[in-house]
Design a protein around this motif. Sequence first.
Motif, PDB file in Angstrom:
ATOM      1  N   LEU A  40     -18.175 -68.877 -76.548  1.00 30.98           N
ATOM      2  CA  LEU A  40     -19.292 -68.224 -75.864  1.00 30.98           C
ATOM      3  C   LEU A  40     -20.550 -68.222 -76.733  1.00 30.98           C
ATOM      4  CD1 LEU A  40     -17.424 -65.157 -74.318  1.00 30.98           C
ATOM      5  CD2 LEU A  40     -17.749 -67.454 -73.373  1.00 30.98           C
ATOM      6  N   HIS A  41     -21.676 -68.481 -76.057  1.00 28.31           N
ATOM      7  CA  HIS A  41     -22.980 -68.556 -76.728  1.00 28.31           C
ATOM      8  C   HIS A  41     -24.037 -67.818 -75.918  1.00 28.31           C
ATOM      9  CE1 HIS A  41     -21.753 -72.400 -78.837  1.00 28.31           C
ATOM     10  NE2 HIS A  41     -21.018 -72.525 -77.749  1.00 28.31           N
ATOM     11  N   TYR A  42     -25.158 -67.504 -76.558  1.00 29.60           N
ATOM     12  CA  TYR A  42     -26.383 -67.232 -75.792  1.00 29.60           C
ATOM     13  C   TYR A  42     -27.401 -68.286 -76.159  1.00 29.60           C
ATOM     14  CZ  TYR A  42     -28.119 -64.505 -79.902  1.00 29.60           C
ATOM     15  OH  TYR A  42     -28.504 -64.090 -81.137  1.00 29.60           O
ATOM     16  N   ALA A 150     -16.244 -66.399 -80.097  1.00 28.06           N
ATOM     17  CA  ALA A 150     -17.701 -66.419 -80.198  1.00 28.06           C
ATOM     18  C   ALA A 150     -18.151 -67.586 -81.066  1.00 28.06           C
ATOM     19  CB  ALA A 150     -18.173 -65.109 -80.830  1.00 28.06           C
ATOM     20  N   HIS A 151     -19.358 -68.050 -80.814  1.00 21.20           N
ATOM     21  CA  HIS A 151     -19.928 -69.048 -81.718  1.00 21.20           C
ATOM     22  C   HIS A 151     -19.954 -68.482 -83.137  1.00 21.20           C
ATOM     23  CE1 HIS A 151     -23.177 -72.415 -82.225  1.00 21.20           C
ATOM     24  NE2 HIS A 151     -22.024 -72.725 -82.761  1.00 21.20           N
ATOM     25  N   SER A 152     -20.210 -67.150 -83.232  1.00 20.10           N
ATOM     26  CA  SER A 152     -20.242 -66.502 -84.552  1.00 20.10           C
ATOM     27  C   SER A 152     -18.861 -66.444 -85.211  1.00 20.10           C
ATOM     28  CB  SER A 152     -20.820 -65.094 -84.427  1.00 20.10           C
ATOM     29  OG  SER A 152     -20.131 -64.360 -83.440  1.00 20.10           O
ATOM     30  N   VAL A 160     -24.942 -66.117 -84.971  1.00 19.65           N
ATOM     31  CA  VAL A 160     -24.589 -64.733 -84.627  1.00 19.65           C
ATOM     32  C   VAL A 160     -24.357 -64.573 -83.122  1.00 19.65           C
ATOM     33  CG1 VAL A 160     -25.721 -63.642 -86.606  1.00 19.65           C
ATOM     34  CG2 VAL A 160     -27.033 -64.064 -84.500  1.00 19.65           C
ATOM     35  N   ASP A 161     -24.509 -65.640 -82.349  1.00 24.67           N
ATOM     36  CA  ASP A 161     -24.332 -65.509 -80.893  1.00 24.67           C
ATOM     37  C   ASP A 161     -22.843 -65.477 -80.525  1.00 24.67           C
ATOM     38  OD1 ASP A 161     -24.353 -68.336 -81.621  1.00 24.67           O
ATOM     39  OD2 ASP A 161     -24.434 -68.813 -79.497  1.00 24.67           O
ATOM     40  N   PRO A 162     -22.483 -64.748 -79.442  1.00 28.14           N
ATOM     41  CA  PRO A 162     -23.362 -64.075 -78.464  1.00 28.14           C
ATOM     42  C   PRO A 162     -23.843 -62.691 -78.893  1.00 28.14           C
ATOM     43  CG  PRO A 162     -21.093 -63.855 -77.756  1.00 28.14           C
ATOM     44  CD  PRO A 162     -21.060 -64.669 -79.015  1.00 28.14           C
TER      45      PRO A 162
HETATM   46 ZN   LIG Z   1     -24.192 -70.871 -79.956  1.00 31.66          ZN
END
Ligand SMILES: [Zn+2]
Length: 261
Positions: A40-42, A150-152, A160-162
Amino acid sequence: MKYIVLSVFALLLAGCSSGLRFDDSYTATGQNSRVQYIVLHYTSTDLARSLQLLTEEEVSSHYLIGEAPATIYRLVDENRRAWHAGDSQWQGRTWLNSTTIGIELVNQGFYDTPSGRHWQPFAPAQIDALIVLLKDIMQRHQLAPGSIIAHSDIAPQRKVDPGPLFPWKRLADAGLLSWPDPTEVARQQMLFSASLPSVQWFQEQLARQGYLVPRHGELDEATRNVIAALQMKYRPARYDGEPDAQTAALLMVLAKMAAQH
Ligand SMILES: [Zn+2]
């Protein structure tokens, strides 16, 4: 003459597929999806720019979900690789574009002000759409709980996204994620408050969770970033990267949960 032309045409058509023929009457039992995780990303920007970035540049994702309306854009077929993870590692696997499905959420992320960092909340309808999509993907690829990351998580030194406002608990409530029992966490926290484990212990526990983390026993910047990644997920009220008693308790409970699966 007409017949000959048609025959040549038929031969050409056959030639296109190299004349290969397959017998599909047997199917192997020993197989599974190539997809191991959903990342998951933003997007850090608005819808128009997100669409542009994810379709016209090198970076891409399988899905993009808008804010209002929460339209789900399918940008890359799930059977193909999207370029969303970059240099990444989780549970010993590296460069995760090959084994993941990437979902981007339209969200501005954060901006820094003199009074501190501000994060943009996610639109409830956007999370509703995400949950429906996640359920569908998890079911089709037979993914286990814990496959949503998370991508993080997979690039804690770069990403640090999401972010801390992403509602992981809502995903847990929807049955997509296992969640540490708060009573058990509170009990463990009391024990750890009396005696905090070493930095080495934190690093080993984080590695067990799947993070790429230093193992030298020192609390350096890289270790703090990994601790913060875990905190953003399970204790978003404070994600300062400090190895405190509550974080130790979370790691202990998560390890016990993993052992039970
Ligand atoms: Zn990302």
